[in-house]
Write a protein that holds these residues in place. Structure first.
Motif, PDB file in Angstrom:
ATOM      1  N   MET A   1     -13.732  -8.261 -10.990  1.00  0.00           N
ATOM      2  CA  MET A   1     -12.536  -8.816 -11.584  1.00  0.00           C
ATOM      3  C   MET A   1     -12.068 -10.080 -10.869  1.00  0.00           C
ATOM      4  N   ALA A   2     -12.827 -10.602  -9.927  1.00  0.00           N
ATOM      5  CA  ALA A   2     -12.416 -11.816  -9.237  1.00  0.00           C
ATOM      6  C   ALA A   2     -12.249 -12.966 -10.211  1.00  0.00           C
ATOM      7  N   ALA A   3     -13.084 -12.993 -11.258  1.00  0.00           N
ATOM      8  CA  ALA A   3     -12.988 -14.077 -12.237  1.00  0.00           C
ATOM      9  C   ALA A   3     -11.657 -14.052 -12.968  1.00  0.00           C
ATOM     10  N   SER A   4     -11.105 -12.853 -13.225  1.00  0.00           N
ATOM     11  CA  SER A   4      -9.855 -12.788 -13.977  1.00  0.00           C
ATOM     12  C   SER A   4      -8.686 -13.370 -13.193  1.00  0.00           C
ATOM     13  N   SER A   5      -8.743 -13.326 -11.858  1.00  0.00           N
ATOM     14  CA  SER A   5      -7.665 -13.922 -11.074  1.00  0.00           C
ATOM     15  C   SER A   5      -7.713 -15.445 -11.174  1.00  0.00           C
ATOM     16  N   GLN A   6      -8.860 -15.999 -11.515  1.00  0.00           N
ATOM     17  CA  GLN A   6      -8.990 -17.439 -11.677  1.00  0.00           C
ATOM     18  C   GLN A   6      -8.696 -17.880 -13.112  1.00  0.00           C
ATOM     19  N   ILE A   7      -8.685 -16.933 -14.047  1.00  0.00           N
ATOM     20  CA  ILE A   7      -8.418 -17.231 -15.452  1.00  0.00           C
ATOM     21  C   ILE A   7      -7.243 -16.358 -15.883  1.00  0.00           C
ATOM     22  N   PRO A   8      -6.013 -16.866 -15.774  1.00  0.00           N
ATOM     23  CA  PRO A   8      -4.832 -16.032 -16.053  1.00  0.00           C
ATOM     24  C   PRO A   8      -4.809 -15.425 -17.454  1.00  0.00           C
ATOM     25  N   GLN A   9      -5.457 -16.043 -18.427  1.00  0.00           N
ATOM     26  CA  GLN A   9      -5.414 -15.541 -19.797  1.00  0.00           C
ATOM     27  C   GLN A   9      -6.405 -14.411 -20.053  1.00  0.00           C
ATOM     28  N   LEU A  10      -7.349 -14.191 -19.169  1.00  0.00           N
ATOM     29  CA  LEU A  10      -8.372 -13.182 -19.408  1.00  0.00           C
ATOM     30  C   LEU A  10      -7.787 -11.772 -19.429  1.00  0.00           C
ATOM     31  N   GLY A  11      -6.912 -11.439 -18.509  1.00  0.00           N
ATOM     32  CA  GLY A  11      -6.297 -10.111 -18.481  1.00  0.00           C
ATOM     33  C   GLY A  11      -5.493  -9.821 -19.740  1.00  0.00           C
ATOM     34  N   PRO A  12      -4.559 -10.710 -20.118  1.00  0.00           N
ATOM     35  CA  PRO A  12      -3.805 -10.480 -21.353  1.00  0.00           C
ATOM     36  C   PRO A  12      -4.688 -10.449 -22.601  1.00  0.00           C
ATOM     37  N   ALA A  13      -5.700 -11.296 -22.660  1.00  0.00           N
ATOM     38  CA  ALA A  13      -6.582 -11.307 -23.831  1.00  0.00           C
ATOM     39  C   ALA A  13      -7.344  -9.993 -23.941  1.00  0.00           C
ATOM     40  N   THR A  14      -7.848  -9.498 -22.832  1.00  0.00           N
ATOM     41  CA  THR A  14      -8.569  -8.227 -22.821  1.00  0.00           C
ATOM     42  C   THR A  14      -7.637  -7.087 -23.192  1.00  0.00           C
ATOM     43  N   ALA A  15      -6.429  -7.100 -22.628  1.00  0.00           N
ATOM     44  CA  ALA A  15      -5.451  -6.051 -22.933  1.00  0.00           C
ATOM     45  C   ALA A  15      -5.098  -6.052 -24.421  1.00  0.00           C
ATOM     46  N   LEU A  16      -4.962  -7.234 -25.021  1.00  0.00           N
ATOM     47  CA  LEU A  16      -4.640  -7.323 -26.445  1.00  0.00           C
ATOM     48  C   LEU A  16      -5.769  -6.742 -27.295  1.00  0.00           C
ATOM     49  N   VAL A  17      -7.002  -7.080 -26.970  1.00  0.00           N
ATOM     50  CA  VAL A  17      -8.139  -6.541 -27.721  1.00  0.00           C
ATOM     51  C   VAL A  17      -8.152  -5.020 -27.614  1.00  0.00           C
ATOM     52  N   GLN A  18      -7.925  -4.492 -26.423  1.00  0.00           N
ATOM     53  CA  GLN A  18      -7.918  -3.037 -26.238  1.00  0.00           C
ATOM     54  C   GLN A  18      -6.766  -2.393 -27.007  1.00  0.00           C
ATOM     55  N   LEU A  19      -5.585  -2.997 -26.939  1.00  0.00           N
ATOM     56  CA  LEU A  19      -4.416  -2.455 -27.624  1.00  0.00           C
ATOM     57  C   LEU A  19      -4.653  -2.372 -29.131  1.00  0.00           C
ATOM     58  N   LEU A  20      -5.128  -3.455 -29.716  1.00  0.00           N
ATOM     59  CA  LEU A  20      -5.320  -3.485 -31.169  1.00  0.00           C
ATOM     60  C   LEU A  20      -6.512  -2.643 -31.613  1.00  0.00           C
ATOM     61  N   THR A  21      -7.521  -2.519 -30.766  1.00  0.00           N
ATOM     62  CA  THR A  21      -8.676  -1.684 -31.091  1.00  0.00           C
ATOM     63  C   THR A  21      -8.300  -0.206 -31.057  1.00  0.00           C
ATOM     64  N   GLU A  22      -7.538   0.170 -30.037  1.00  0.00           N
ATOM     65  CA  GLU A  22      -7.161   1.578 -29.873  1.00  0.00           C
ATOM     66  C   GLU A  22      -6.003   1.995 -30.781  1.00  0.00           C
ATOM     67  N   HIS A  23      -5.206   1.032 -31.236  1.00  0.00           N
ATOM     68  CA  HIS A  23      -4.039   1.322 -32.077  1.00  0.00           C
ATOM     69  C   HIS A  23      -3.997   0.340 -33.251  1.00  0.00           C
ATOM     70  N   PRO A  24      -4.951   0.450 -34.173  1.00  0.00           N
ATOM     71  CA  PRO A  24      -5.053  -0.534 -35.265  1.00  0.00           C
ATOM     72  C   PRO A  24      -3.896  -0.495 -36.255  1.00  0.00           C
ATOM     73  N   ASN A  25      -3.068   0.537 -36.226  1.00  0.00           N
ATOM     74  CA  ASN A  25      -1.964   0.638 -37.189  1.00  0.00           C
ATOM     75  C   ASN A  25      -0.646   0.095 -36.642  1.00  0.00           C
ATOM     76  N   LEU A  26      -0.684  -0.588 -35.518  1.00  0.00           N
ATOM     77  CA  LEU A  26       0.544  -1.205 -35.008  1.00  0.00           C
ATOM     78  C   LEU A  26       1.029  -2.262 -35.996  1.00  0.00           C
ATOM     79  N   PRO A  27       2.351  -2.472 -36.064  1.00  0.00           N
ATOM     80  CA  PRO A  27       2.863  -3.531 -36.948  1.00  0.00           C
ATOM     81  C   PRO A  27       2.263  -4.890 -36.562  1.00  0.00           C
TER      82      PRO A  27
END
Length: 107
Positions: free
Chosen positions: A1-27
């Protein structure tokens, strides 16, 4: 995960993909993230407290109403924000309610 500390958007982008994949019925929401801070932000257009509650059921966290109001399309509105953490990423989901409706929520 050292790369993610150098790319601030990687963590939020990954979290968003996981959130929407695991909970596709969110508004539906408009999503953004900063190139400076590792925070994920969502805005639910045309949504209300019911939509915010769906996110709260999944993410946990707390909802707070902004103190200030602003004018949107000729109507005074107040932002209501759910603040939480998903997969170690701070998440803020916002809905804007007409001030009259916002007052009813507070009551």
């Amino acid at each position: 995960m050292a790369a993610s500390s150098q790319i601030p958007q990687l963590g939020p982008a990954t979290a968003l993909v996981q959130l929407l994949t695991e909970h596709p019925n969110l508004p539906a929401a408009e999503w953004s993230m900063s190139s400076v801070t590792a925070e994920l932000r969502g805005f639910v257009y045309g949504g209300g407290m019911a939509e915010l509650a769906v996110y709260a059921d999944v993410l946990g966290g707390s909802v707070a109403a902004a103190q200030n109001t602003y004018k949107d399309q000729g109507q005074q509105v107040r932002a209501h924000r759910l603040s939480s953490v998903w997969r170690d990423v701070p998440v803020v989901i916002t809905v804007a309610l007409p001030v009259a409706e916002s007052a009813q929520v507070a009551a």
